[in-house]
Design a protein around this motif. Structure first.
Motif, PDB file in Angstrom:
ATOM      1  N   HIS A   1       0.851  -1.181   0.000  1.00 48.46           N
ATOM      2  CA  HIS A   1       0.000   0.000   0.000  1.00 48.46           C
ATOM      3  C   HIS A   1       0.889   1.236   0.000  1.00 48.46           C
ATOM      4  O   HIS A   1       1.968   1.227   0.589  1.00 48.46           O
ATOM      5  N   SER A   2       0.448   2.289  -0.610  1.00 48.04           N
ATOM      6  CA  SER A   2       1.200   3.543  -0.629  1.00 48.04           C
ATOM      7  C   SER A   2       1.449   4.022   0.797  1.00 48.04           C
ATOM      8  O   SER A   2       0.543   4.034   1.628  1.00 48.04           O
ATOM      9  N   TYR A   3       2.688   4.386   1.089  1.00 49.47           N
ATOM     10  CA  TYR A   3       3.007   4.768   2.461  1.00 49.47           C
ATOM     11  C   TYR A   3       2.928   6.267   2.708  1.00 49.47           C
ATOM     12  O   TYR A   3       2.985   6.710   3.852  1.00 49.47           O
ATOM     13  N   ASN A   4       2.812   7.077   1.700  1.00 46.83           N
ATOM     14  CA  ASN A   4       2.574   8.516   1.830  1.00 46.83           C
ATOM     15  C   ASN A   4       3.506   9.219   2.813  1.00 46.83           C
ATOM     16  O   ASN A   4       3.074  10.023   3.632  1.00 46.83           O
ATOM     17  N   GLY A   5       4.787   8.906   2.781  1.00 52.91           N
ATOM     18  CA  GLY A   5       5.775   9.623   3.576  1.00 52.91           C
ATOM     19  C   GLY A   5       5.945   9.165   5.007  1.00 52.91           C
ATOM     20  O   GLY A   5       6.687   9.770   5.768  1.00 52.91           O
ATOM     21  N   SER A   6       5.291   8.116   5.425  1.00 50.73           N
ATOM     22  CA  SER A   6       5.439   7.642   6.801  1.00 50.73           C
ATOM     23  C   SER A   6       6.672   6.753   6.925  1.00 50.73           C
ATOM     24  O   SER A   6       7.401   6.541   5.964  1.00 50.73           O
TER      25      SER A   6
END
Length: 93
Positions: free
Chosen positions: A11-16
């Motif tokens: 899944h896309s982690y979006n900077g985490s």
């Protein structure tokens, strides 16, 4: 490190500092996989804990996901993913 014969997605982690690994076709729950990995020194978080308010007992997807922290030294990540790959092969065959 994950074998091609295993169906997995990230899944896309979006900077985490973590991402979600979804292993479709795993024959054990993510809690059981967590136990196996922990015995081998690899710590992940089972997906079942992150679907609050949903019936995780009847939703297979909740048992197929792991939260993996990748804010670790590269050598630890390489070792951890090697162990994860071995355990996933066992859990999908």
């Amino acid at each position: 490190a994950l074998p091609d014969e295993i169906s997995w997605r990230v899944h896309s982690y979006n900077g985490s500092y973590f991402f979600w690994l979804w292993v479709d076709g795993i024959k054990i729950t993510s809690k059981q996989l967590y136990d196996r990995l922990k015995k081998r020194g690899v710590i992940v978080v089972p997906g079942e804990y992150f679907f609050a308010g949903q019936d995780v007992d009847s939703w297979r997807h909740a048992h197929q996901c792991l939260r993996i922290n990748f804010a670790r030294p590269e050598n630890e990540l390489e070792e951890g993913f090697s162990v994860l790959a071995e355990e996933l092969v066992k859990a999908t065959t």
